[in-house]
Motif scaffolding. Structure first.
Motif, PDB file in Angstrom:
ATOM      1  N   MET A   4       0.841  -1.203   0.000  1.00  0.00           N
ATOM      2  CA  MET A   4       0.000   0.000   0.000  1.00  0.00           C
ATOM      3  C   MET A   4       0.879   1.258   0.000  1.00  0.00           C
ATOM      4  SD  MET A   4      -2.573   1.392   2.974  1.00  0.00           S
ATOM      5  CE  MET A   4      -3.579  -0.077   2.989  1.00  0.00           C
ATOM      6  N   PHE A   5       1.929   1.235   0.820  1.00  0.00           N
ATOM      7  CA  PHE A   5       2.817   2.386   0.890  1.00  0.00           C
ATOM      8  C   PHE A   5       3.525   2.620  -0.449  1.00  0.00           C
ATOM      9  CE2 PHE A   5       7.168   4.003   1.630  1.00  0.00           C
ATOM     10  CZ  PHE A   5       6.835   5.279   2.024  1.00  0.00           C
ATOM     11  N   GLN A   6       3.968   1.553  -1.090  1.00  0.00           N
ATOM     12  CA  GLN A   6       4.632   1.711  -2.384  1.00  0.00           C
ATOM     13  C   GLN A   6       3.674   2.251  -3.443  1.00  0.00           C
ATOM     14  OE1 GLN A   6       6.411  -2.302  -2.523  1.00  0.00           O
ATOM     15  NE2 GLN A   6       8.419  -1.326  -2.389  1.00  0.00           N
ATOM     16  N   ASP A   7       2.408   1.860  -3.372  1.00  0.00           N
ATOM     17  CA  ASP A   7       1.405   2.426  -4.274  1.00  0.00           C
ATOM     18  C   ASP A   7       1.232   3.925  -4.015  1.00  0.00           C
ATOM     19  OD1 ASP A   7       0.951  -0.001  -5.479  1.00  0.00           O
ATOM     20  OD2 ASP A   7      -0.863  -0.464  -4.334  1.00  0.00           O
ATOM     21  N   MET A   8       1.213   4.311  -2.737  1.00  0.00           N
ATOM     22  CA  MET A   8       1.106   5.733  -2.395  1.00  0.00           C
ATOM     23  C   MET A   8       2.295   6.519  -2.948  1.00  0.00           C
ATOM     24  SD  MET A   8      -0.040   5.448   1.613  1.00  0.00           S
ATOM     25  CE  MET A   8      -1.652   4.852   2.138  1.00  0.00           C
ATOM     26  N   SER A   9       3.481   5.948  -2.797  1.00  0.00           N
ATOM     27  CA  SER A   9       4.696   6.621  -3.276  1.00  0.00           C
ATOM     28  C   SER A   9       4.671   6.786  -4.793  1.00  0.00           C
ATOM     29  CB  SER A   9       5.941   5.829  -2.864  1.00  0.00           C
ATOM     30  OG  SER A   9       5.964   5.618  -1.482  1.00  0.00           O
ATOM     31  N   ALA A  10       4.217   5.740  -5.482  1.00  0.00           N
ATOM     32  CA  ALA A  10       4.149   5.797  -6.945  1.00  0.00           C
ATOM     33  C   ALA A  10       3.191   6.888  -7.408  1.00  0.00           C
ATOM     34  CB  ALA A  10       3.715   4.441  -7.494  1.00  0.00           C
ATOM     35  N   LYS A  11       2.115   7.083  -6.670  1.00  0.00           N
ATOM     36  CA  LYS A  11       1.136   8.122  -7.017  1.00  0.00           C
ATOM     37  C   LYS A  11       1.781   9.504  -7.041  1.00  0.00           C
ATOM     38  CE  LYS A  11      -3.070  10.263  -5.145  1.00  0.00           C
ATOM     39  NZ  LYS A  11      -4.071  10.195  -4.049  1.00  0.00           N
ATOM     40  N   TYR A  12       2.755   9.726  -6.156  1.00  0.00           N
ATOM     41  CA  TYR A  12       3.423  11.024  -6.075  1.00  0.00           C
ATOM     42  C   TYR A  12       4.730  11.061  -6.846  1.00  0.00           C
ATOM     43  CZ  TYR A  12       0.048  12.469  -2.564  1.00  0.00           C
ATOM     44  OH  TYR A  12      -1.118  12.826  -1.919  1.00  0.00           O
ATOM     45  N   GLY A  13       5.098   9.944  -7.469  1.00  0.00           N
ATOM     46  CA  GLY A  13       6.327   9.898  -8.261  1.00  0.00           C
ATOM     47  C   GLY A  13       7.591   9.829  -7.444  1.00  0.00           C
ATOM     48  N   ILE A  14       7.481   9.488  -6.151  1.00  0.00           N
ATOM     49  CA  ILE A  14       8.648   9.450  -5.268  1.00  0.00           C
ATOM     50  C   ILE A  14       9.443   8.172  -5.515  1.00  0.00           C
ATOM     51  CG2 ILE A  14       9.410   9.331  -2.863  1.00  0.00           C
ATOM     52  CD1 ILE A  14       6.930  10.977  -2.129  1.00  0.00           C
ATOM     53  N   SER A  15      10.743   8.318  -5.694  1.00  0.00           N
ATOM     54  CA  SER A  15      11.623   7.150  -5.844  1.00  0.00           C
ATOM     55  C   SER A  15      11.956   6.615  -4.454  1.00  0.00           C
ATOM     56  CB  SER A  15      12.920   7.537  -6.568  1.00  0.00           C
ATOM     57  OG  SER A  15      12.656   7.892  -7.898  1.00  0.00           O
ATOM     58  N   ILE A  16      11.459   5.417  -4.160  1.00  0.00           N
ATOM     59  CA  ILE A  16      11.713   4.785  -2.874  1.00  0.00           C
ATOM     60  C   ILE A  16      12.957   3.902  -2.968  1.00  0.00           C
ATOM     61  CG2 ILE A  16      10.834   3.182  -1.120  1.00  0.00           C
ATOM     62  CD1 ILE A  16       9.334   5.760  -1.116  1.00  0.00           C
ATOM     63  N   HIS A  17      13.868   4.099  -2.045  1.00  0.00           N
ATOM     64  CA  HIS A  17      15.026   3.226  -1.895  1.00  0.00           C
ATOM     65  C   HIS A  17      14.768   2.434  -0.616  1.00  0.00           C
ATOM     66  CE1 HIS A  17      16.986   5.596  -5.033  1.00  0.00           C
ATOM     67  NE2 HIS A  17      16.546   6.654  -4.376  1.00  0.00           N
ATOM     68  N   PRO A  18      14.185   1.232  -0.741  1.00  0.00           N
ATOM     69  CA  PRO A  18      13.660   0.537   0.438  1.00  0.00           C
ATOM     70  C   PRO A  18      14.747  -0.046   1.326  1.00  0.00           C
ATOM     71  CG  PRO A  18      13.369  -0.813  -1.523  1.00  0.00           C
ATOM     72  CD  PRO A  18      13.892   0.511  -1.993  1.00  0.00           C
ATOM     73  N   ARG A  19      14.474   0.001   2.609  1.00  0.00           N
ATOM     74  CA  ARG A  19      15.297  -0.701   3.597  1.00  0.00           C
ATOM     75  C   ARG A  19      14.370  -1.726   4.258  1.00  0.00           C
ATOM     76  NH1 ARG A  19      19.526   1.735   8.033  1.00  0.00           N
ATOM     77  NH2 ARG A  19      20.687  -0.210   8.284  1.00  0.00           N
ATOM     78  N   LYS A  20      14.671  -2.977   4.032  1.00  0.00           N
ATOM     79  CA  LYS A  20      13.720  -4.033   4.361  1.00  0.00           C
ATOM     80  C   LYS A  20      13.587  -4.250   5.869  1.00  0.00           C
ATOM     81  CE  LYS A  20      12.445  -8.745   3.024  1.00  0.00           C
ATOM     82  NZ  LYS A  20      12.851  -9.953   2.263  1.00  0.00           N
ATOM     83  N   VAL A  21      12.320  -4.399   6.293  1.00  0.00           N
ATOM     84  CA  VAL A  21      11.979  -4.843   7.647  1.00  0.00           C
ATOM     85  C   VAL A  21      10.961  -5.962   7.504  1.00  0.00           C
ATOM     86  CG1 VAL A  21      12.461  -2.663   8.830  1.00  0.00           C
ATOM     87  CG2 VAL A  21      10.222  -3.025   7.790  1.00  0.00           C
ATOM     88  N   ASN A  22      10.718  -6.694   8.586  1.00  0.00           N
ATOM     89  CA  ASN A  22       9.794  -7.827   8.516  1.00  0.00           C
ATOM     90  C   ASN A  22       8.335  -7.402   8.457  1.00  0.00           C
ATOM     91  OD1 ASN A  22      11.358 -10.271   8.444  1.00  0.00           O
ATOM     92  ND2 ASN A  22      12.010  -9.837  10.544  1.00  0.00           N
ATOM     93  N   SER A  23       7.995  -6.358   9.214  1.00  0.00           N
ATOM     94  CA  SER A  23       6.593  -5.950   9.315  1.00  0.00           C
ATOM     95  C   SER A  23       6.467  -4.444   9.139  1.00  0.00           C
ATOM     96  CB  SER A  23       6.022  -6.330  10.686  1.00  0.00           C
ATOM     97  OG  SER A  23       6.128  -7.717  10.908  1.00  0.00           O
ATOM     98  N   SER A  24       5.379  -4.023   8.507  1.00  0.00           N
ATOM     99  CA  SER A  24       5.114  -2.593   8.386  1.00  0.00           C
ATOM    100  C   SER A  24       4.775  -1.999   9.751  1.00  0.00           C
ATOM    101  CB  SER A  24       3.959  -2.344   7.422  1.00  0.00           C
ATOM    102  OG  SER A  24       4.321  -2.668   6.099  1.00  0.00           O
TER     103      SER A  24
END
Length: 312
Positions: A83-103
């Motif tokens: 859901m968060f990545q969809d939100m980011s895509a809507k605004y065109g933000i380039s996400i550089h993810p740092r992985k965690v187990n749970s949101s």
């Protein structure tokens, strides 16, 4: 001038203009006049679900205003993470993810100009922070989360002459060390309380750490800050009627995102100008429920300024 499809123009648009680093939350904000206990049930009168987190919300604000930053943020491989990545895509933000187990989740109950918050956080990072080419980056904004990434990029940006900004919402493990590499440090009253410092002593502390601009956000009392010369100023809050204040959560994050935008868009303006712009943005935010609804556009900010600034 190259057309919109010219490869040089596309490459220029894709260059990093600013980098934000923070902890991702999904915020569930609800309005209720009663909190049930035991086996009670109660229906809230309104709710909003949106992205959350200090630097994360600031990044979305900057993007909404027209300058889209890159964002190093925690991301989990679960439905909230998607859901968060969809939100980011809507605004065109380039996400550089740092992985965690749970949101991470925040449950927020605004009431009478304050807000109660319950947080469920996973900040156990599975991998090291991503290493990025800063390229033409002109500003870094951190909130103290991901302390290893914050200190790494703050040091790099300081050496490269890139503006570094800190949202000091609370005391972190490396706040003292991090401030050595921060140009603009705007902290919350909560940090003053945690460090047992008056606002005036906090300004002295920020100066002693080498921050060339520093300040304290104090809600209804506005902003107490000092400029590059060390002169201390007060910026009063805009006189918004209390009945129009719906949700103060995220107002500080919007303030940070807006002043970073103002710095990037109008680098010749003074920090007083940038903070006035941020003040109008946060005044817009507190009149809306949830972070996304509270992100202003440039016309929104102009409308707020026309309505309230003449009364200050």
């Amino acid at each position: 001038m190259p057309g919109p499809d010219h490869p040089i123009k596309r490459m220029t648009e894709n260059l990093m203009q600013a980098l934000f680093i923070g902890q991702t939350y999904i915020d569930v904000t609800f309005i209720t006049d009663h909190m049930p206990t035991g086996d009670e049930k109660h229906v809230a009168s309104a709710y909003a679900v949106s992205f959350g987190g200090n630097a994360v919300t600031a990044a979305f604000c900057c993007a909404k205003l027209g300058i889209v930053p890159d964002l190093i943020a925690t991301v989990a491989n679960d439905w909230l993470g998607r859901m968060f990545q969809d939100m980011s895509a809507k605004y065109g933000i380039s996400i550089h993810p740092r992985k965690v187990n749970s949101s991470s989740l925040s449950f927020i109950m605004p009431k009478d100009g304050k807000r109660a918050i319950v947080r469920c956080r996973d900040d156990a990072h599975i991998h090291p922070f991503p290493l990025l080419n800063l390229g033409n980056c002109r500003a870094l904004h951190v909130d103290g989360h991901q302390p290893d990434a914050a200190i790494h990029y703050a040091r790099l940006c300081r050496e490269a002459g890139i503006l570094t900004s800190l949202d000091g919402g609370g005391l972190r493990t490396n706040t003292h060390e991090l401030l050595e590499y921060i140009d603009v440090a705007i902290v919350a009253e909560r940090l003053c309380e945690q460090m047992d410092l008056t606002p005036e002593k906090m300004l002295d502390y920020l100066k002693s750490r080498g921050c060339r601009v520093g300040g304290i956000t104090m809600g209804e009392k506005g902003l107490l800050w000092y400029d590059e010369t060390g002169a201390v100023h007060g910026l009063p809050a805009l006189p918004i009627p209390r009945e129009r204040v719906i949700d103060t959560n995220g107002a500080g994050d919007v303030f940070h995102g807006a002043y970073i935008y103002s710095y990037l868009a109008n680098p010749g303006n003074s920090w007083h100008d940038h903070f006035e712009f941020g003040r109008a943005a946060s005044t817009f935010k507190i009149q809306r429920l949830g972070n996304e609804a509270g992100l202003p556009t440039l016309p929104d900010i102009e409308k707020v300024r026309q309505e309230f600034e003449a009364r200050v």
